[in-house]
Design a protein around this motif. Structure first.
Motif, PDB file in Angstrom:
ATOM      1  N   SER A   3       0.822  -1.201   0.000  1.00  0.00           N
ATOM      2  CA  SER A   3       0.000   0.000   0.000  1.00  0.00           C
ATOM      3  C   SER A   3       0.857   1.253   0.000  1.00  0.00           C
ATOM      4  CB  SER A   3      -0.911   0.009   1.229  1.00  0.00           C
ATOM      5  OG  SER A   3      -1.525   1.263   1.370  1.00  0.00           O
ATOM      6  N   SER A   4       0.420   2.250  -0.766  1.00  0.00           N
ATOM      7  CA  SER A   4       1.134   3.526  -0.810  1.00  0.00           C
ATOM      8  C   SER A   4       0.993   4.295   0.491  1.00  0.00           C
ATOM      9  CB  SER A   4       0.594   4.374  -1.966  1.00  0.00           C
ATOM     10  OG  SER A   4      -0.805   4.578  -1.821  1.00  0.00           O
ATOM     11  N   ALA A   5       0.111   3.838   1.371  1.00  0.00           N
ATOM     12  CA  ALA A   5      -0.107   4.530   2.637  1.00  0.00           C
ATOM     13  C   ALA A   5       0.873   4.107   3.722  1.00  0.00           C
ATOM     14  CB  ALA A   5      -1.533   4.271   3.124  1.00  0.00           C
ATOM     15  N   VAL A   6       1.630   3.026   3.492  1.00  0.00           N
ATOM     16  CA  VAL A   6       2.449   2.461   4.560  1.00  0.00           C
ATOM     17  C   VAL A   6       3.523   3.423   5.053  1.00  0.00           C
ATOM     18  CG1 VAL A   6       4.138   0.676   5.116  1.00  0.00           C
ATOM     19  CG2 VAL A   6       2.028   0.068   3.969  1.00  0.00           C
ATOM     20  N   THR A  19      -7.459  14.446   2.199  1.00  0.00           N
ATOM     21  CA  THR A  19      -6.503  13.590   1.495  1.00  0.00           C
ATOM     22  C   THR A  19      -6.605  12.177   2.054  1.00  0.00           C
ATOM     23  OG1 THR A  19      -4.986  15.427   1.116  1.00  0.00           O
ATOM     24  CG2 THR A  19      -4.077  13.205   0.955  1.00  0.00           C
ATOM     25  N   VAL A  20      -6.953  11.232   1.195  1.00  0.00           N
ATOM     26  CA  VAL A  20      -7.113   9.836   1.604  1.00  0.00           C
ATOM     27  C   VAL A  20      -6.170   8.995   0.751  1.00  0.00           C
ATOM     28  CG1 VAL A  20      -8.714   7.928   1.946  1.00  0.00           C
ATOM     29  CG2 VAL A  20      -9.540  10.288   2.126  1.00  0.00           C
ATOM     30  N   VAL A  21      -5.166   8.401   1.373  1.00  0.00           N
ATOM     31  CA  VAL A  21      -4.145   7.637   0.655  1.00  0.00           C
ATOM     32  C   VAL A  21      -4.358   6.146   0.900  1.00  0.00           C
ATOM     33  CG1 VAL A  21      -1.671   7.269   0.321  1.00  0.00           C
ATOM     34  CG2 VAL A  21      -2.528   9.541   0.957  1.00  0.00           C
ATOM     35  N   GLY A  22      -4.447   5.383  -0.175  1.00  0.00           N
ATOM     36  CA  GLY A  22      -4.565   3.937  -0.063  1.00  0.00           C
ATOM     37  C   GLY A  22      -5.982   3.417   0.026  1.00  0.00           C
ATOM     38  N   LEU A  23      -6.982   4.257  -0.284  1.00  0.00           N
ATOM     39  CA  LEU A  23      -8.378   3.836  -0.115  1.00  0.00           C
ATOM     40  C   LEU A  23      -8.732   2.647  -0.998  1.00  0.00           C
ATOM     41  CD1 LEU A  23     -11.206   4.211   1.053  1.00  0.00           C
ATOM     42  CD2 LEU A  23     -11.648   5.901  -0.754  1.00  0.00           C
ATOM     43  N   ALA A  68      -0.746  -7.616   9.133  1.00  0.00           N
ATOM     44  CA  ALA A  68      -1.599  -6.543   8.629  1.00  0.00           C
ATOM     45  C   ALA A  68      -2.198  -6.951   7.293  1.00  0.00           C
ATOM     46  CB  ALA A  68      -0.791  -5.261   8.475  1.00  0.00           C
ATOM     47  N   ILE A  69      -3.430  -6.545   7.062  1.00  0.00           N
ATOM     48  CA  ILE A  69      -4.110  -6.811   5.793  1.00  0.00           C
ATOM     49  C   ILE A  69      -4.016  -5.601   4.878  1.00  0.00           C
ATOM     50  CG2 ILE A  69      -6.329  -7.342   4.712  1.00  0.00           C
ATOM     51  CD1 ILE A  69      -7.124  -8.632   7.430  1.00  0.00           C
ATOM     52  N   ALA A  70      -4.263  -4.421   5.436  1.00  0.00           N
ATOM     53  CA  ALA A  70      -4.255  -3.196   4.636  1.00  0.00           C
ATOM     54  C   ALA A  70      -4.159  -2.004   5.571  1.00  0.00           C
ATOM     55  CB  ALA A  70      -5.519  -3.100   3.786  1.00  0.00           C
ATOM     56  N   VAL A  71      -3.758  -0.858   5.020  1.00  0.00           N
ATOM     57  CA  VAL A  71      -3.625   0.349   5.833  1.00  0.00           C
ATOM     58  C   VAL A  71      -4.113   1.549   5.033  1.00  0.00           C
ATOM     59  CG1 VAL A  71      -1.241   0.800   5.129  1.00  0.00           C
ATOM     60  CG2 VAL A  71      -2.065   1.674   7.323  1.00  0.00           C
ATOM     61  N   LEU A  72      -4.666   2.506   5.758  1.00  0.00           N
ATOM     62  CA  LEU A  72      -5.229   3.716   5.164  1.00  0.00           C
ATOM     63  C   LEU A  72      -4.636   4.920   5.880  1.00  0.00           C
ATOM     64  CD1 LEU A  72      -7.577   4.605   3.175  1.00  0.00           C
ATOM     65  CD2 LEU A  72      -9.044   4.662   5.195  1.00  0.00           C
ATOM     66  N   PHE A  73      -4.288   5.956   5.120  1.00  0.00           N
ATOM     67  CA  PHE A  73      -3.748   7.180   5.713  1.00  0.00           C
ATOM     68  C   PHE A  73      -4.641   8.346   5.297  1.00  0.00           C
ATOM     69  CE2 PHE A  73      -1.133  11.022   5.598  1.00  0.00           C
ATOM     70  CZ  PHE A  73      -0.577  11.007   6.869  1.00  0.00           C
ATOM     71  N   VAL A  74      -5.109   9.105   6.288  1.00  0.00           N
ATOM     72  CA  VAL A  74      -6.043  10.201   6.033  1.00  0.00           C
ATOM     73  C   VAL A  74      -5.492  11.473   6.661  1.00  0.00           C
ATOM     74  CG1 VAL A  74      -8.436  10.974   6.251  1.00  0.00           C
ATOM     75  CG2 VAL A  74      -7.925   8.520   6.205  1.00  0.00           C
ATOM     76  N   THR A  75      -5.478  12.564   5.894  1.00  0.00           N
ATOM     77  CA  THR A  75      -5.008  13.839   6.430  1.00  0.00           C
ATOM     78  C   THR A  75      -5.833  14.975   5.831  1.00  0.00           C
ATOM     79  OG1 THR A  75      -3.045  15.169   6.899  1.00  0.00           O
ATOM     80  CG2 THR A  75      -3.212  14.212   4.690  1.00  0.00           C
ATOM     81  N   ASP A  76      -5.492  16.218   6.193  1.00  0.00           N
ATOM     82  CA  ASP A  76      -6.296  17.391   5.807  1.00  0.00           C
ATOM     83  C   ASP A  76      -7.709  17.272   6.355  1.00  0.00           C
ATOM     84  OD1 ASP A  76      -4.220  18.608   4.388  1.00  0.00           O
ATOM     85  OD2 ASP A  76      -4.698  17.478   2.575  1.00  0.00           O
ATOM     86  N   LEU A  77      -7.817  16.786   7.602  1.00  0.00           N
ATOM     87  CA  LEU A  77      -9.126  16.546   8.201  1.00  0.00           C
ATOM     88  C   LEU A  77      -9.871  17.824   8.558  1.00  0.00           C
ATOM     89  CD1 LEU A  77      -8.051  13.552  10.384  1.00  0.00           C
ATOM     90  CD2 LEU A  77      -9.869  13.481   8.700  1.00  0.00           C
ATOM     91  N   ARG A  78      -9.197  18.963   8.475  1.00  0.00           N
ATOM     92  CA  ARG A  78      -9.892  20.223   8.758  1.00  0.00           C
ATOM     93  C   ARG A  78     -11.060  20.436   7.796  1.00  0.00           C
ATOM     94  NH1 ARG A  78      -5.263  21.191   6.090  1.00  0.00           N
ATOM     95  NH2 ARG A  78      -5.304  22.459   4.178  1.00  0.00           N
TER      96      ARG A  78
END
Length: 241
Positions: free
Chosen positions: A137-140, A182-186, A224-234
């Motif tokens: 995953s690109s989120a790792v 921004t949602v990476v790896g969805l 681990a099966i998968a991972v998600l990275f989320v930012t810009d939550l404002r």
């Protein structure tokens, strides 16, 4: 009455229905609901009986006869679909089965189980050791940067169905993206969970404020099966797990 559109039932209505039956676990259910706000609504869901039984067995060790009796009812139903609800208080959790006519056919009331947890360092180790799912995953890399900053932080681990989680996350985070989050790896995350069908996964998250890391693990937390990275939550406070 049961709201057919939203599949919910009020605490008061459910209490009345449970009081009118001698089905397993209903006496304890009536006692719990009788101490709760009557207008509060309980969501209902559907699943194959065997799937629900597996979820309950993997997440809870029976501490009373009511859960054992509920599991026996589910085992007898096999792959038949059942409608069920869950009601939580600070100290107890109730599971109830409701048939097509609205009758409570079985229930269990169990003490709340202390939440399972994993440290940020342990989760980072799982991500580094995963040679296929999570590592691809690109989120790792982004997730590891967050976890390595807080190695001793305790992350709560929950358990839920893989395909249901996949559907929920696909909808929730697609909407978040439209709002500027921004949602990476969805795509990788939801696809890997969907591949696991009705099986259960362990799910945990690390919330730093500006960003959230969500990891799906095997039920025994061996990988681990998968991972998600989320930012810009404002842009969307609802995008948090």
């Amino acid at each position: 009455m049961i709201d057919r559109m939203s599949e919910t039932i009020s605490v008061g209505e459910l209490c009345q229905r449970a009081a009118g039956t001698t089905a397993p676990g209903t006496e304890a259910l009536v006692g719990l609901l009788g101490r709760s706000p009557r207008d509060e609504r309980i969501g209902l869901d559907r699943a194959p009986a065997a799937v629900l039984a597996r979820r309950l067995r993997s997440s809870r060790a029976p501490s009373s006869g009511s859960l054992t009796a509920l599991l026996a009812v589910l085992d007898d139903l096999g792959d038949d679909d059942v409608r069920f609800g869950r009601y939580d208080t600070e100290t107890e959790v109730a599971i109830m089965l409701i048939d097509a006519g609205g009758a409570v056919t079985a229930a269990s009331v169990e003490p709340v189980v202390e939440p399972d947890s994993v440290s940020a360092a342990e989760l980072a180790g799982l991500l580094r050791r995963s040679d296929d799912a999570a590592a691809a995953s690109s989120a790792v890399a982004r997730a590891l940067a967050v976890l390595d900053e807080r190695p001793d932080e305790s992350l709560r681990v929950g358990r839920q169905g893989a395909i249901a989680t996949s559907r929920t996350f696909r909808t929730k985070y697609s909407i978040a993206r439209e709002k500027g989050v921004t949602v990476v790896g969805l795509e990788d995350f939801v696809d890997r969970l969907a591949e696991r069908g009705e099986t259960e996964i362990a799910l945990c998250s690390a919330d730093t404020g500006p960003a959230v890391v969500v990891a799906a693990l095997r039920p025994d937390r061996s990988a681990a099966i998968a991972v998600l990275f989320v930012t810009d939550l404002r842009h969307d406070g609802d995008a948090r797990v």
